[in-house]
Design an enzyme around this catalytic site. Structure first.
Site, PDB file in Angstrom:
ATOM      1  N   HIS A  31      -6.613  12.853  21.630  1.00  0.00           N
ATOM      2  CA  HIS A  31      -7.804  13.666  21.924  1.00  0.00           C
ATOM      3  C   HIS A  31      -7.457  15.127  22.176  1.00  0.00           C
ATOM      4  O   HIS A  31      -8.096  15.793  22.992  1.00  0.00           O
ATOM      5  CB  HIS A  31      -8.573  13.090  23.121  1.00  0.00           C
ATOM      6  CG  HIS A  31      -9.384  11.877  22.771  1.00  0.00           C
ATOM      7  ND1 HIS A  31     -10.259  11.290  23.657  1.00  0.00           N
ATOM      8  CD2 HIS A  31      -9.446  11.129  21.624  1.00  0.00           C
ATOM      9  CE1 HIS A  31     -10.833  10.249  23.073  1.00  0.00           C
ATOM     10  NE2 HIS A  31     -10.348  10.132  21.837  1.00  0.00           N
ATOM     11  N   HIS A  80     -13.344   4.221  12.509  1.00  0.00           N
ATOM     12  CA  HIS A  80     -14.215   5.371  12.743  1.00  0.00           C
ATOM     13  C   HIS A  80     -13.626   6.607  12.086  1.00  0.00           C
ATOM     14  O   HIS A  80     -12.418   6.840  12.101  1.00  0.00           O
ATOM     15  CB  HIS A  80     -14.502   5.564  14.236  1.00  0.00           C
ATOM     16  CG  HIS A  80     -13.406   6.155  15.063  1.00  0.00           C
ATOM     17  ND1 HIS A  80     -13.234   7.519  15.203  1.00  0.00           N
ATOM     18  CD2 HIS A  80     -12.451   5.583  15.840  1.00  0.00           C
ATOM     19  CE1 HIS A  80     -12.225   7.760  16.036  1.00  0.00           C
ATOM     20  NE2 HIS A  80     -11.729   6.598  16.426  1.00  0.00           N
ATOM     21  N   ILE A 107       0.859  -1.183   0.000  1.00  0.00           N
ATOM     22  CA  ILE A 107       0.000   0.000   0.000  1.00  0.00           C
ATOM     23  C   ILE A 107       0.898   1.236   0.000  1.00  0.00           C
ATOM     24  O   ILE A 107       1.695   1.418   0.930  1.00  0.00           O
ATOM     25  CB  ILE A 107      -0.928   0.000   1.223  1.00  0.00           C
ATOM     26  CG1 ILE A 107      -1.831  -1.237   1.208  1.00  0.00           C
ATOM     27  CG2 ILE A 107      -1.768   1.264   1.257  1.00  0.00           C
ATOM     28  CD1 ILE A 107      -2.734  -1.357   0.007  1.00  0.00           C
ATOM     29  N   ASP A 152      -0.019  -1.729   5.159  1.00  0.00           N
ATOM     30  CA  ASP A 152       0.290  -2.975   4.453  1.00  0.00           C
ATOM     31  C   ASP A 152      -0.330  -4.175   5.165  1.00  0.00           C
ATOM     32  O   ASP A 152      -0.774  -5.133   4.515  1.00  0.00           O
ATOM     33  CB  ASP A 152       1.796  -3.167   4.342  1.00  0.00           C
ATOM     34  CG  ASP A 152       2.446  -2.210   3.338  1.00  0.00           C
ATOM     35  OD1 ASP A 152       1.718  -1.640   2.498  1.00  0.00           O
ATOM     36  OD2 ASP A 152       3.674  -2.013   3.417  1.00  0.00           O
ATOM     37  N   ASP A 166      -8.129   1.353  14.451  1.00  0.00           N
ATOM     38  CA  ASP A 166      -8.326   2.600  15.193  1.00  0.00           C
ATOM     39  C   ASP A 166      -6.973   3.021  15.764  1.00  0.00           C
ATOM     40  O   ASP A 166      -6.461   2.379  16.675  1.00  0.00           O
ATOM     41  CB  ASP A 166      -9.344   2.370  16.312  1.00  0.00           C
ATOM     42  CG  ASP A 166      -9.771   3.663  16.993  1.00  0.00           C
ATOM     43  OD1 ASP A 166      -9.187   4.714  16.697  1.00  0.00           O
ATOM     44  OD2 ASP A 166     -10.701   3.605  17.823  1.00  0.00           O
ATOM     45  N   GLU A 185     -18.085   7.403  16.896  1.00  0.00           N
ATOM     46  CA  GLU A 185     -17.359   6.451  17.756  1.00  0.00           C
ATOM     47  C   GLU A 185     -16.924   7.118  19.043  1.00  0.00           C
ATOM     48  O   GLU A 185     -16.940   6.494  20.118  1.00  0.00           O
ATOM     49  CB  GLU A 185     -16.149   5.897  16.998  1.00  0.00           C
ATOM     50  CG  GLU A 185     -15.406   4.764  17.708  1.00  0.00           C
ATOM     51  CD  GLU A 185     -14.285   5.249  18.620  1.00  0.00           C
ATOM     52  OE1 GLU A 185     -13.673   4.414  19.312  1.00  0.00           O
ATOM     53  OE2 GLU A 185     -14.012   6.477  18.644  1.00  0.00           O
ATOM     54  N   GLU A 186     -16.528   8.381  18.960  1.00  0.00           N
ATOM     55  CA  GLU A 186     -16.013   9.078  20.133  1.00  0.00           C
ATOM     56  C   GLU A 186     -17.086   9.326  21.187  1.00  0.00           C
ATOM     57  O   GLU A 186     -16.774   9.699  22.323  1.00  0.00           O
ATOM     58  CB  GLU A 186     -15.367  10.400  19.712  1.00  0.00           C
ATOM     59  CG  GLU A 186     -14.160  10.259  18.790  1.00  0.00           C
ATOM     60  CD  GLU A 186     -12.947   9.631  19.453  1.00  0.00           C
ATOM     61  OE1 GLU A 186     -13.036   9.250  20.639  1.00  0.00           O
ATOM     62  OE2 GLU A 186     -11.904   9.506  18.796  1.00  0.00           O
TER      63      GLU A 186
END
Length: 434
Positions: free
Chosen positions: A282, A120, A39, A301, A195, A166-167
């Site tokens: 965050h 997410h 990738i 990858d 994630d 998601e958060e």
């Protein structure tokens, strides 16, 4: 990645009720002959640059209910639509705002075996969320585009997902799982979650939920001579949790969040001991400069490696190879079923429609005996029923099974049960021929 622990997720998913009663089959892994692509790191970083620009133009974040989130979703959807995916947007409501999941299906593959990969797409309101979780979102986006470039024809059906909110507690992914009909949920053979895969002081953590998925990631890193650890810091804090609670096999990767890297971890992975894996977790500083290129490259990858391996590349299984177990297994008289196992490895794709099963069962009244072939996912194929009129000795026979819906690799079992009294026997040997 949000701050909820697995206990909170479990409580939240109790509302699913009877929908969760039936577990999905484990994600069996065909061995690849078609290598997964590399990738391009530059492509993944280009997606992150776009997400950073979107955040900068929309109040500095891409949070649920904010314009930056919808702009992020539109960017990803545009790329997938142009690449030939079938996309749909799923809406939900959370905290008084409309949220969005993006689901993208690649044409083809067995619709009864769906391999999903997800991440997410939302950030916290404090910052642009480029590591958390632009990194996972960009990694699976570029893998999806690599599927399109290769025009991959996988054995399993491929589905990619980008989750909203998601958060706020895995709201989007939980909404998706809650609203899946039980028949559709049972078709998901595995869900892979990504994630935070580019933390600036990275670790290499692998989820330990499903053994096949876990081994797939570990095999990839072993090929790089990169040690891994079992992921514990974020366990239950991300979008795999609703799938796991629903009985769907899950796995994934994680490069670390607010916890500090130990001296032992710094020794094997590099980086700075005593410092958080992501000091900008965050925070407003989670920008495009908050990325470790090596971790992003390796983990992107790894996403492709897992997709290619777990979905299969559509290469036909070569004919003629046999797998045999010659160990004796006693069959109790009028008792519980017993099994004998052969482990099939090193193959690609599904078993053939003409899978040959040779059995040699020694028994003094073969009419008492019921025989099944059990595939790695637990599906049973009846080979022989009992019959009160069949008084001959032994079951020495060949059977042909249409096992084309089953991945070739895995633990295949011959299951034998004596269903009447006064006669005994044993499994002498049995063999699968592909």
């Amino acid at each position: 990645m949000n701050l909820y622990r697995r206990a909170a997720v479990g409580a939240a998913t109790l509302a699913i009720g009877g929908l969760l009663a039936t577990a999905a089959p484990s994600a069996a892994a065909p061995s690849p002959t078609l290598a997964a692509p590399d990738i391009p790191l530059a492509n993944v970083k280009a997606h992150l640059t776009q997400l950073q620009s979107i955040a900068s133009a929309n109040g500095g974040n891409r949070a649920h209910g904010r314009p930056g989130y919808k702009a992020s979703l539109d960017y990803v959807k545009g790329k997938l639509d142009a690449a030939g995916f079938t996309t749909r947007i799923q809406q939900f409501t959370s905290s008084g705002a409309t949220g969005y999941n993006l689901i993208a299906d690649w044409p083809g593959g067995d619709a009864n075996q769906v391999l999903m990969a997800g991440a997410h797409l939302d950030s916290v309101s404090a910052g642009p969320g480029i590591n958390d979780n632009g990194s996972g979102s960009a990694g699976i986006l570029e893998t999806a585009l690599a599927v399109s470039r290769a025009q991959l024809k996988p054995d399993k059906h491929l589905r990619f997902a980008w989750w909203g909110a998601e958060e706020l507690g895995m709201v989007g992914s939980r909404y998706y799982v809650n609203n899946l009909p039980s028949t559709d949920r049972s078709k998901i053979s595995g869900y892979l979650n990504f994630d935070m895969i580019a933390s600036p002081n990275p670790g290499y953590f692998v989820y330990d939920d499903d053994p096949t998925i876990e081994k797939t990631f570990k095999d990839y890193y072993a090929g790089l001579n990169v040690p891994t650890e079992i992921e514990t810091e974020g366990d239950g804090r991300s979008d795999h949790a609703p799938f796991d609670s629903a009985g769907i096999p899950v796995g994934g990767l994680f490069s670390g969040a607010e916890r500090s890297k130990s001296s032992a971890q710094a020794q094997k992975w590099g980086g700075t001991a005593g410092q958080a894996f992501d000091r900008c977790y965050h925070s407003s500083c989670d920008t495009s400069s908050n990325i470790n290129d090596t971790a992003l490259d390796r983990n992107s990858d790894a996403v492709a490696y897992a997709i290619w391996n777990l979905a299969g590349d559509g290469t036909p299984v070569p004919p003629g190879d046999s797998y045999e177990n010659t160990a004796d297994v006693a069959i109790p008289d009028n008792g519980a079923a017993v099994t004998s196992t052969v482990n099939v490895t090193g193959r690609t794709g599904n078993a053939p429609a003409t899978l040959k099963v040779d059995v040699d069962i020694r028994h003094t009244w073969r009419g008492d005996v019921v025989v099944d072939l059990v595939a790695p996912d637990g599906t049973a194929y009846r080979l022989k029923n009992s019959s009160s009129n069949d008084s001959a000795d032994d079951v020495v026979a060949s059977y042909t099974v249409n096992a084309s819906s089953e991945p070739a690799n895995g633990a295949w079992k011959l299951r034998v049960q004596d269903v009447a009294a006064q006669d005994t026997g044993y499994i002498n040997s049995w063999k699968l021929t592909f």
